[in-house]
Design a protein around this motif. Structure first.
Motif, short mmCIF file in Angstrom:
data_model
loop_
_atom_site.label_atom_id
_atom_site.label_comp_id
_atom_site.label_asym_id
_atom_site.label_seq_id
_atom_site.Cartn_x
_atom_site.Cartn_y
_atom_site.Cartn_z
N LEU A 235 28.36 43.64 32.71
CA LEU A 235 29.53 44.50 32.90
C LEU A 235 30.21 44.22 34.24
O LEU A 235 31.43 44.16 34.32
CB LEU A 235 29.13 45.97 32.82
CG LEU A 235 28.54 46.45 31.50
CD1 LEU A 235 28.17 47.93 31.59
CD2 LEU A 235 29.52 46.23 30.36
N TYR A 236 29.39 44.05 35.28
CA TYR A 236 30.01 43.86 36.59
C TYR A 236 30.75 42.54 36.69
O TYR A 236 31.84 42.47 37.28
CB TYR A 236 28.99 43.96 37.74
CG TYR A 236 29.74 43.75 39.03
CD1 TYR A 236 30.59 44.74 39.51
CD2 TYR A 236 29.72 42.52 39.69
CE1 TYR A 236 31.38 44.52 40.63
CE2 TYR A 236 30.51 42.30 40.81
CZ TYR A 236 31.34 43.31 41.27
OH TYR A 236 32.14 43.09 42.36
N LEU A 237 30.19 41.48 36.14
CA LEU A 237 30.86 40.18 36.25
C LEU A 237 32.22 40.21 35.58
O LEU A 237 33.19 39.63 36.10
CB LEU A 237 29.98 39.07 35.66
CG LEU A 237 28.69 38.77 36.43
CD1 LEU A 237 27.92 37.65 35.74
CD2 LEU A 237 28.96 38.42 37.88
N VAL A 238 32.33 40.89 34.44
CA VAL A 238 33.64 41.04 33.80
C VAL A 238 34.58 41.82 34.72
O VAL A 238 35.75 41.46 34.90
CB VAL A 238 33.51 41.72 32.43
CG1 VAL A 238 34.87 42.10 31.88
CG2 VAL A 238 32.78 40.81 31.45
N HIS A 239 34.07 42.89 35.30
CA HIS A 239 34.87 43.69 36.24
C HIS A 239 35.35 42.84 37.42
O HIS A 239 36.53 42.89 37.80
CB HIS A 239 34.03 44.86 36.75
CG HIS A 239 34.65 45.62 37.88
ND1 HIS A 239 35.54 46.65 37.70
CD2 HIS A 239 34.52 45.47 39.23
CE1 HIS A 239 35.93 47.11 38.87
NE2 HIS A 239 35.33 46.42 39.82
N ASP A 240 34.45 42.06 37.99
CA ASP A 240 34.80 41.27 39.16
C ASP A 240 35.79 40.17 38.82
O ASP A 240 36.74 39.90 39.56
CB ASP A 240 33.54 40.66 39.79
CG ASP A 240 33.78 40.19 41.22
OD1 ASP A 240 34.34 39.08 41.38
OD2 ASP A 240 33.43 40.92 42.16
N MET A 241 35.58 39.52 37.67
CA MET A 241 36.52 38.48 37.25
C MET A 241 37.90 39.07 37.01
O MET A 241 38.92 38.46 37.36
CB MET A 241 35.99 37.75 36.01
CG MET A 241 34.85 36.80 36.31
SD MET A 241 34.37 35.75 34.90
CE MET A 241 33.46 36.92 33.91
N ALA A 242 37.95 40.26 36.41
CA ALA A 242 39.24 40.92 36.19
C ALA A 242 39.95 41.18 37.52
O ALA A 242 41.16 40.98 37.65
CB ALA A 242 39.04 42.22 35.42
N ALA A 243 39.17 41.61 38.53
CA ALA A 243 39.77 41.86 39.84
C ALA A 243 40.27 40.57 40.48
O ALA A 243 41.34 40.53 41.09
CB ALA A 243 38.73 42.54 40.75
N GLN A 244 39.48 39.48 40.33
CA GLN A 244 39.93 38.20 40.87
C GLN A 244 41.21 37.72 40.20
O GLN A 244 42.14 37.23 40.86
CB GLN A 244 38.83 37.14 40.69
CG GLN A 244 37.61 37.34 41.56
CD GLN A 244 36.62 36.20 41.39
OE1 GLN A 244 36.93 35.04 41.68
NE2 GLN A 244 35.42 36.51 40.89
N TRP A 245 41.29 37.88 38.88
CA TRP A 245 42.50 37.46 38.15
C TRP A 245 43.70 38.28 38.57
O TRP A 245 44.81 37.75 38.68
CB TRP A 245 42.28 37.61 36.64
CG TRP A 245 41.47 36.52 36.02
CD1 TRP A 245 40.28 36.66 35.37
CD2 TRP A 245 41.77 35.11 35.99
NE1 TRP A 245 39.82 35.44 34.94
CE2 TRP A 245 40.71 34.47 35.30
CE3 TRP A 245 42.83 34.35 36.48
CZ2 TRP A 245 40.70 33.09 35.09
CZ3 TRP A 245 42.81 32.97 36.26
CH2 TRP A 245 41.74 32.36 35.58
N GLN A 246 43.50 39.56 38.81
CA GLN A 246 44.63 40.41 39.21
C GLN A 246 45.22 39.95 40.53
O GLN A 246 46.43 39.87 40.70
CB GLN A 246 44.17 41.87 39.30
CG GLN A 246 45.29 42.86 39.59
CD GLN A 246 44.79 44.29 39.57
OE1 GLN A 246 43.61 44.56 39.74
NE2 GLN A 246 45.70 45.23 39.39
N VAL A 247 44.34 39.64 41.49
CA VAL A 247 44.81 39.16 42.79
C VAL A 247 45.48 37.80 42.64
O VAL A 247 46.57 37.55 43.20
CB VAL A 247 43.64 39.09 43.79
CG1 VAL A 247 44.07 38.39 45.07
CG2 VAL A 247 43.12 40.49 44.10
#
Length: 260
Positions: A235-247
């Motif tokens: 779950l966290y890796l998906v969350h973190d990747m989503a945050a990286q993509w947003q930036v």
């Protein structure tokens, strides 16, 4: 190429490429370029899927960085002027209450992060800026001095606004800019799967930043965390990747159209 074919190519080539290429399996500690066959195979697969090799060539470095690179650039402790410790998860308040107005418990992961800060500080005594969940342990458990706690914002009615990773970095950058010697170079402490983004976010706020070389970051998830996305690694890796993509999305739009 059909979409399912692209998935099959990645599923069959990624494990083989990682096994054959230790540099890919273990990241790029020196911040060098990715080596081995994986990016090339990704380019082949995506170019076929998109029927557009140029666009695929633009996208693959981002796909590789966000999805397959989880180590941050490091620097020796002697190069660092101060430390920034970013929190990860928490535990619901023991006494319950309205979570919008009652601070949670820092939780065991933030205690481990505080212990990591303490180990580093024993090697080099430099100032520490720590998200409040970590700062509590640094002061109460380790009796550490020269610690600046980055606190959540509490409104006049008692409503708590918790700082994001970027919010913490922004506060530290503002505090360091007030010092006569300038900002300096930060050593970033964060949860194993979070620290790469912590370093990137710190740099985006104008601070030269690295993870301290030779120090392992905590990596055990807390299934009782009050933040569901920090309870399990998948779950966290998906969350973190989503945050990286947003930036990344905003950076690319700004670079392409700086005047809007």
């Amino acid at each position: 190429m059909q979409r399912r074919d692209f998935a099959v190519v990645l599923a069959t080539t990624v494990p083989a490429a990682l096994a054959a290429t230790p540099a890919l399996a273990h990241g790029r500690p020196g911040g060098g370029q990715p080596a081995g066959q994986l990016p090339h195979r990704m380019l082949q697969a995506l170019a076929g899927e998109l029927e557009d090799r140029n666009t695929a060539a633009d996208l693959v470095p981002h796909l590789y960085d966000v999805g397959f690179e989880w180590e941050s650039e490091t620097a020796p402790l002697g190069r660092l002027d101060f430390l920034i410790a970013y929190g990860f998860g928490n535990r619901p308040a023991v006494g319950g209450g309205n979570p919008t107005k009652v601070l949670p418990e820092p939780g065991p992961v933030n205690e481990e992060l505080a212990d990591t800060v303490a180990r580093i500080r024993r090697r080099r005594r430099i100032p520490v800026y720590a998200q409040w969940e970590i700062a509590r342990f640094l002061k109460d458990k380790h009796q550490m001095k020269d610690v600046t706690s980055i606190e959540p914002v509490i409104e006049p009615d008692g409503t708590i606004t918790y700082l994001s990773t970027d919010g913490v970095a922004a506060q530290v950058a503002e505090a360091r800019r007030q010092l006569p010697g300038g900002i300096g170079t930060a050593g970033v402490i964060g949860f194993r799967d979070h620290v790469k983004r912590c370093v990137q976010t710190t740099r985006d706020r104008g601070i030269t930043a690295y993870a301290p070389r030779g120090f392992e970051m905590p990596g055990t998830y807390d299934p009782q965390s009050g933040q569901p996305w920090t309870r399990r690694r998948d779950l966290y890796l998906v969350h973190d990747m989503a945050a990286q993509w947003q930036v990344l999305r905003q950076k690319m739009i700004t670079a392409a159209y700086p005047n809007g």
